[in-house]
Motif scaffolding. Structure first.
Motif, PDB file in Angstrom:
ATOM      1  N   THR A  21      -8.474 -56.081 -13.807  1.00  0.00           N
ATOM      2  CA  THR A  21      -8.100 -56.290 -12.446  1.00  0.00           C
ATOM      3  C   THR A  21      -7.644 -57.867 -12.125  1.00  0.00           C
ATOM      4  O   THR A  21      -8.455 -58.591 -12.723  1.00  0.00           O
ATOM      5  CB  THR A  21      -9.366 -55.750 -11.777  1.00  0.00           C
ATOM      6  N   PRO A  22      -6.766 -58.001 -11.519  1.00  0.00           N
ATOM      7  CA  PRO A  22      -6.355 -59.284 -11.155  1.00  0.00           C
ATOM      8  C   PRO A  22      -7.556 -59.826 -10.410  1.00  0.00           C
ATOM      9  O   PRO A  22      -8.216 -59.557  -9.532  1.00  0.00           O
ATOM     10  CB  PRO A  22      -5.202 -59.081 -10.125  1.00  0.00           C
ATOM     11  N   GLY A  23      -7.758 -61.324 -10.681  1.00  0.00           N
ATOM     12  CA  GLY A  23      -9.056 -62.138 -10.156  1.00  0.00           C
ATOM     13  C   GLY A  23     -10.101 -62.200 -11.051  1.00  0.00           C
ATOM     14  O   GLY A  23     -10.973 -62.591 -11.023  1.00  0.00           O
ATOM     15  N   SER A  24     -10.031 -61.308 -12.156  1.00  0.00           N
ATOM     16  CA  SER A  24     -11.123 -61.203 -13.088  1.00  0.00           C
ATOM     17  C   SER A  24     -10.995 -62.568 -13.941  1.00  0.00           C
ATOM     18  O   SER A  24      -9.857 -63.168 -14.110  1.00  0.00           O
ATOM     19  CB  SER A  24     -10.970 -60.018 -14.096  1.00  0.00           C
ATOM     20  N   LYS A  25     -12.236 -62.791 -14.725  1.00  0.00           N
ATOM     21  CA  LYS A  25     -12.372 -64.230 -15.439  1.00  0.00           C
ATOM     22  C   LYS A  25     -11.398 -63.798 -16.606  1.00  0.00           C
ATOM     23  O   LYS A  25     -11.470 -62.689 -17.131  1.00  0.00           O
ATOM     24  CB  LYS A  25     -14.037 -64.179 -15.813  1.00  0.00           C
ATOM     25  N   SER A  26     -10.794 -64.740 -17.207  1.00  0.00           N
ATOM     26  CA  SER A  26     -10.093 -64.766 -18.252  1.00  0.00           C
ATOM     27  C   SER A  26     -10.964 -64.151 -19.569  1.00  0.00           C
ATOM     28  O   SER A  26     -11.942 -64.971 -19.823  1.00  0.00           O
ATOM     29  CB  SER A  26      -9.418 -65.896 -18.640  1.00  0.00           C
ATOM     30  N   PRO A  27     -10.632 -63.065 -20.401  1.00  0.00           N
ATOM     31  CA  PRO A  27     -11.448 -62.761 -21.515  1.00  0.00           C
ATOM     32  C   PRO A  27     -11.073 -63.599 -22.841  1.00  0.00           C
ATOM     33  O   PRO A  27     -11.652 -63.451 -23.873  1.00  0.00           O
ATOM     34  CB  PRO A  27     -10.888 -61.304 -21.797  1.00  0.00           C
ATOM     35  N   PHE A  28     -10.264 -64.532 -22.629  1.00  0.00           N
ATOM     36  CA  PHE A  28      -9.482 -65.487 -23.614  1.00  0.00           C
ATOM     37  C   PHE A  28     -10.144 -66.691 -23.800  1.00  0.00           C
ATOM     38  O   PHE A  28      -9.675 -68.006 -23.985  1.00  0.00           O
ATOM     39  CB  PHE A  28      -8.243 -65.439 -23.424  1.00  0.00           C
ATOM     40  N   GLY A  29     -11.559 -66.877 -23.323  1.00  0.00           N
ATOM     41  CA  GLY A  29     -12.355 -68.281 -23.343  1.00  0.00           C
ATOM     42  C   GLY A  29     -11.902 -69.406 -22.413  1.00  0.00           C
ATOM     43  O   GLY A  29     -11.243 -69.242 -21.572  1.00  0.00           O
ATOM     44  N   VAL A  30     -12.280 -70.498 -22.976  1.00  0.00           N
ATOM     45  CA  VAL A  30     -11.777 -71.947 -22.366  1.00  0.00           C
ATOM     46  C   VAL A  30     -10.319 -71.946 -22.449  1.00  0.00           C
ATOM     47  O   VAL A  30      -9.815 -72.152 -21.394  1.00  0.00           O
ATOM     48  CB  VAL A  30     -12.389 -73.012 -22.963  1.00  0.00           C
ATOM     49  N   TRP A  31      -9.554 -71.492 -23.689  1.00  0.00           N
ATOM     50  CA  TRP A  31      -8.316 -71.413 -23.551  1.00  0.00           C
ATOM     51  C   TRP A  31      -7.553 -70.495 -22.694  1.00  0.00           C
ATOM     52  O   TRP A  31      -6.544 -71.131 -21.814  1.00  0.00           O
ATOM     53  CB  TRP A  31      -7.877 -71.107 -25.022  1.00  0.00           C
ATOM     54  N   GLY A  32      -8.063 -69.294 -22.405  1.00  0.00           N
ATOM     55  CA  GLY A  32      -7.787 -68.633 -21.402  1.00  0.00           C
ATOM     56  C   GLY A  32      -7.639 -68.977 -20.135  1.00  0.00           C
ATOM     57  O   GLY A  32      -6.763 -68.974 -19.181  1.00  0.00           O
ATOM     58  N   ALA A  33      -8.871 -69.680 -19.776  1.00  0.00           N
ATOM     59  CA  ALA A  33      -8.998 -70.272 -18.624  1.00  0.00           C
ATOM     60  C   ALA A  33      -8.057 -71.423 -18.029  1.00  0.00           C
ATOM     61  O   ALA A  33      -7.881 -71.559 -16.947  1.00  0.00           O
ATOM     62  CB  ALA A  33     -10.562 -70.631 -18.328  1.00  0.00           C
ATOM     63  N   LEU A  34      -7.736 -72.284 -19.122  1.00  0.00           N
ATOM     64  CA  LEU A  34      -6.718 -73.215 -18.844  1.00  0.00           C
ATOM     65  C   LEU A  34      -5.378 -72.669 -18.451  1.00  0.00           C
ATOM     66  O   LEU A  34      -4.502 -73.485 -17.785  1.00  0.00           O
ATOM     67  CB  LEU A  34      -6.586 -74.158 -20.174  1.00  0.00           C
ATOM     68  N   GLY A  35      -5.247 -71.446 -18.779  1.00  0.00           N
ATOM     69  CA  GLY A  35      -3.819 -70.732 -18.287  1.00  0.00           C
ATOM     70  C   GLY A  35      -3.797 -69.956 -17.252  1.00  0.00           C
ATOM     71  O   GLY A  35      -2.743 -69.284 -16.678  1.00  0.00           O
ATOM     72  N   THR A  36      -5.186 -69.903 -16.603  1.00  0.00           N
ATOM     73  CA  THR A  36      -5.047 -68.978 -15.084  1.00  0.00           C
ATOM     74  C   THR A  36      -4.848 -70.094 -14.111  1.00  0.00           C
ATOM     75  O   THR A  36      -4.978 -71.162 -14.087  1.00  0.00           O
ATOM     76  CB  THR A  36      -6.450 -68.586 -14.863  1.00  0.00           C
ATOM     77  N   ARG A  37      -4.454 -69.378 -12.868  1.00  0.00           N
ATOM     78  CA  ARG A  37      -3.914 -70.222 -11.752  1.00  0.00           C
ATOM     79  C   ARG A  37      -4.598 -69.074 -10.631  1.00  0.00           C
ATOM     80  O   ARG A  37      -5.210 -69.757  -9.747  1.00  0.00           O
ATOM     81  CB  ARG A  37      -2.634 -70.136 -11.433  1.00  0.00           C
ATOM     82  N   ALA A  38      -4.201 -68.001 -10.318  1.00  0.00           N
ATOM     83  CA  ALA A  38      -4.545 -67.237  -9.161  1.00  0.00           C
ATOM     84  C   ALA A  38      -6.205 -66.853  -9.380  1.00  0.00           C
ATOM     85  O   ALA A  38      -6.704 -66.563  -8.373  1.00  0.00           O
ATOM     86  CB  ALA A  38      -3.860 -65.894  -9.344  1.00  0.00           C
ATOM     87  N   ALA A  39      -6.678 -66.726 -10.388  1.00  0.00           N
ATOM     88  CA  ALA A  39      -8.301 -66.643 -10.606  1.00  0.00           C
ATOM     89  C   ALA A  39      -9.017 -67.806 -10.281  1.00  0.00           C
ATOM     90  O   ALA A  39     -10.057 -67.777 -10.140  1.00  0.00           O
ATOM     91  CB  ALA A  39      -8.623 -66.200 -12.026  1.00  0.00           C
ATOM     92  N   ARG A  40      -8.165 -68.936 -10.253  1.00  0.00           N
ATOM     93  CA  ARG A  40      -8.989 -70.242  -9.982  1.00  0.00           C
ATOM     94  C   ARG A  40     -10.171 -70.448 -10.632  1.00  0.00           C
ATOM     95  O   ARG A  40     -11.273 -70.867 -10.049  1.00  0.00           O
ATOM     96  CB  ARG A  40      -9.466 -70.370  -8.422  1.00  0.00           C
ATOM     97  N   GLU A  41     -10.225 -70.298 -12.144  1.00  0.00           N
ATOM     98  CA  GLU A  41     -11.286 -70.657 -12.890  1.00  0.00           C
ATOM     99  C   GLU A  41     -11.540 -72.235 -13.017  1.00  0.00           C
ATOM    100  O   GLU A  41     -10.643 -72.807 -13.079  1.00  0.00           O
ATOM    101  CB  GLU A  41     -11.094 -69.999 -14.242  1.00  0.00           C
ATOM    102  N   VAL A  42     -12.966 -72.497 -13.127  1.00  0.00           N
ATOM    103  CA  VAL A  42     -13.220 -73.708 -13.035  1.00  0.00           C
ATOM    104  C   VAL A  42     -13.851 -73.947 -14.522  1.00  0.00           C
ATOM    105  O   VAL A  42     -14.701 -73.258 -14.980  1.00  0.00           O
ATOM    106  CB  VAL A  42     -14.181 -74.221 -12.097  1.00  0.00           C
ATOM    107  N   ILE A  43     -13.299 -75.246 -15.180  1.00  0.00           N
ATOM    108  CA  ILE A  43     -13.837 -75.403 -16.733  1.00  0.00           C
ATOM    109  C   ILE A  43     -14.644 -76.791 -16.485  1.00  0.00           C
ATOM    110  O   ILE A  43     -14.509 -77.631 -15.872  1.00  0.00           O
ATOM    111  CB  ILE A  43     -12.857 -75.600 -17.638  1.00  0.00           C
ATOM    112  N   ASN A  44     -16.104 -76.297 -16.965  1.00  0.00           N
ATOM    113  CA  ASN A  44     -16.932 -77.400 -16.801  1.00  0.00           C
ATOM    114  C   ASN A  44     -17.368 -78.236 -17.736  1.00  0.00           C
ATOM    115  O   ASN A  44     -18.392 -78.865 -18.069  1.00  0.00           O
ATOM    116  CB  ASN A  44     -18.367 -77.023 -16.001  1.00  0.00           C
ATOM    117  N   THR A  45     -16.609 -78.290 -18.959  1.00  0.00           N
ATOM    118  CA  THR A  45     -16.618 -78.640 -20.243  1.00  0.00           C
ATOM    119  C   THR A  45     -15.518 -79.484 -20.667  1.00  0.00           C
ATOM    120  O   THR A  45     -14.473 -79.316 -20.187  1.00  0.00           O
ATOM    121  CB  THR A  45     -16.859 -77.723 -21.068  1.00  0.00           C
TER     122      THR A  45
END
Length: 100
Positions: A74-98
């Motif tokens: 579902t759109p807005g879900s956390k990326s299942p592709f780890g830190v690398w996937g989180a770097l490529g998201t925009r709409a989910a607004r994932e925050v990387i704390n590392t």
């Protein structure tokens, strides 16, 4: 705007294989690649240039992607592709704390 020449996705780790649908260069999972041993240089939106290693945590490459439609997460879900996937998201607004 062929993705092979103009962009990439953060589903597979850098310097991993390129996966296309059929024998087209229009649709597929295109990861950044480089002749630099061990990783790629990536230009960030704030102008910083980062060296991303091939061993960056990239989650589960067999997972469904996050997008509209049946068979996807579902759109807005956390990326299942780890830190690398989180770097490529925009709409989910994932925050990387590392640091990566």
């Amino acid at each position: 705007a062929r993705p092979l020449y103009t962009g990439f996705v953060t589903v597979l780790a850098p310097n991993d294989e390129l996966c296309f649908q059929g024998n087209q260069e229009r649709e597929g999972d295109v990861t950044p690649s480089s002749r630099h041993q061990g990783g790629v240089h990536v230009l960030m939106c704030d102008g910083a240039v980062k060296f991303i290693t091939d061993s960056i945590e990239a989650g589960n490459s067999n997972s469904a992607q996050v997008r509209e439609g049946g068979g996807f997460l579902t759109p807005g879900s956390k990326s299942p592709f780890g830190v690398w996937g989180a770097l490529g998201t925009r709409a989910a607004r994932e925050v990387i704390n590392t640091e990566f």
